[in-house]
Scaffold this active site. Structure first.
Site, PDB file in Angstrom:
ATOM      1  N   HIS A 103     -33.442 -58.968 -43.048  1.00 47.61           N
ATOM      2  CA  HIS A 103     -32.416 -58.650 -44.045  1.00 47.61           C
ATOM      3  C   HIS A 103     -31.466 -57.560 -43.519  1.00 47.61           C
ATOM      4  CE1 HIS A 103     -30.401 -57.601 -47.768  1.00 47.61           C
ATOM      5  NE2 HIS A 103     -30.687 -56.334 -47.486  1.00 47.61           N
TER       6      HIS A 103
ATOM      7  N   HIS B 256     -27.012 -57.066 -42.858  1.00 44.66           N
ATOM      8  CA  HIS B 256     -26.065 -55.949 -43.011  1.00 44.66           C
ATOM      9  C   HIS B 256     -25.242 -55.623 -41.767  1.00 44.66           C
ATOM     10  CE1 HIS B 256     -27.033 -54.384 -47.018  1.00 44.66           C
ATOM     11  NE2 HIS B 256     -28.301 -54.672 -46.770  1.00 44.66           N
TER      12      HIS B 256
HETATM   13 FE    FE Z   1     -29.757 -54.699 -48.254  1.00 35.40          FE
END
Ligand code: FE
Ligand code: HBI
Length: 267
Positions: free
Chosen positions: A122, A127
């Site tokens: 993730h 990001h």
């Molecule tokens: Fe996040």
């Protein structure tokens, strides 16, 4: 990961890349391959360019030092390894200093479709690529500074919604159609299709105060997404001091996740 490390005051640890097992890298590979089939035509061009330019690839969990050197040249950001969620003030101080805190561990095979805490897939796949974009990179640093201020004003619950509906679950309107830029969506197999194609959620034109009034759910796909026109819009809208906004928000009721209100421009 074999060795338990004691985080320091800033909660950073060594990524300890050599400690990843073959199974850890295999989970990354499976997640990467699944998402890279879905994202062309769904993720925004800025995200896909970042992924490419960083050389984030199927082969395995990337070495944060290698990615950081590339990012530092592009936008001045670096990745620091953390053991998981860190306290809000620590998280914001890292962002304000252009350091992205990335979790170093990867999920188990049973958590391929869903986990509630961030893991390295993730954090890095979701990001990091968009931080190669200079405008988004400046936005996230400004968010970190704003976070420290919101803490001192007791306004973090409002500001956290801005992070949620932009950094995690943001959509962007492009001439080719709606695209994803939010990390929570690009790192999710189910939501990368649902967010764009399902008739169920509302897709609402970006509106800063509207977002800061809107509750969100952390246990299911979102009931509402907010759509920006471009990253300059996001940066510019969040440039002013939020102190007067927080004052106004005190007398404005919260909005339930999927509810509509007067003034919503639906996309
Ligand atoms: Fe996040
Ligand atoms: N810590 N590692 C990590 N990652 C986050 O996204 C994070 C955090 N601590 C606090 C936090 N997020 C919240 O303050 C923001 O979501 C607003």
């Amino acid at each position: 990961m074999g060795v338990i490390q004691n985080p320091g005051d800033d909660f950073t640890i060594d990524q300890d890349w050599s400690a990843y097992t073959g199974e850890d890298h295999a989970i990354w590979r499976a997640l990467f391959e699944r998402q890279s089939k879905l994202l062309p035509g769904r993720a925004c061009a800025e995200y896909l360019a970042g992924l490419q330019d960083l050389g984030v690839a199927a082969e395995g969990i990337p070495d944060f030092a290698r990615l950081s050197d590339i990012m530092e040249r592009a936008t001045g950001w670096r990745i620091v390894a953390v053991p998981g969620l860190v306290p809000d003030d620590v998280f914001f101080a890292h962002l304000a200093a252009r350091r992205f805190p990335a979790t170093n561990w990867i999920r188990s095979p049973a958590q391929m479709d869903y986990l509630q805490e961030p893991d390295v897939f993730h954090d890095v796949f979701g990001h990091v690529p968009i931080l190669m974009n200079p405008v988004f990179a400046d936005y996230l640093q400004a968010y970190g500074r704003g976070g420290l201020k919101a803490l001192s004003l007791g306004a973090l619950p409002k500001l956290a919604r801005l992070y949620w509906y932009t950094v995690e679950f943001g959509l962007i309107a492009t001439p080719e159609g709606l695209r994803i830029y939010g990390a929570g969506i690009v790192s999710s197999h189910g939501e990368s299709v649902y967010s764009l194609e399902s008739p169920k959620p509302k897709r609402i034109a970006f509106d800063l105060l509207r977002i800061m009034r809107t509750q969100y759910r952390i246990d299911a796909f979102q009931d509402a997404y907010f759509v920006i026109e471009n990253f300059d819009q996001l940066f510019d809208a969040t440039g002013p001091d939020f102190t007067p906004y927080y004052a106004r928000l005190k007398s404005m009721p919260d909005i339930a996740p999927g509810a509509g209100v007067d003034g919503d421009r639906l996309i």
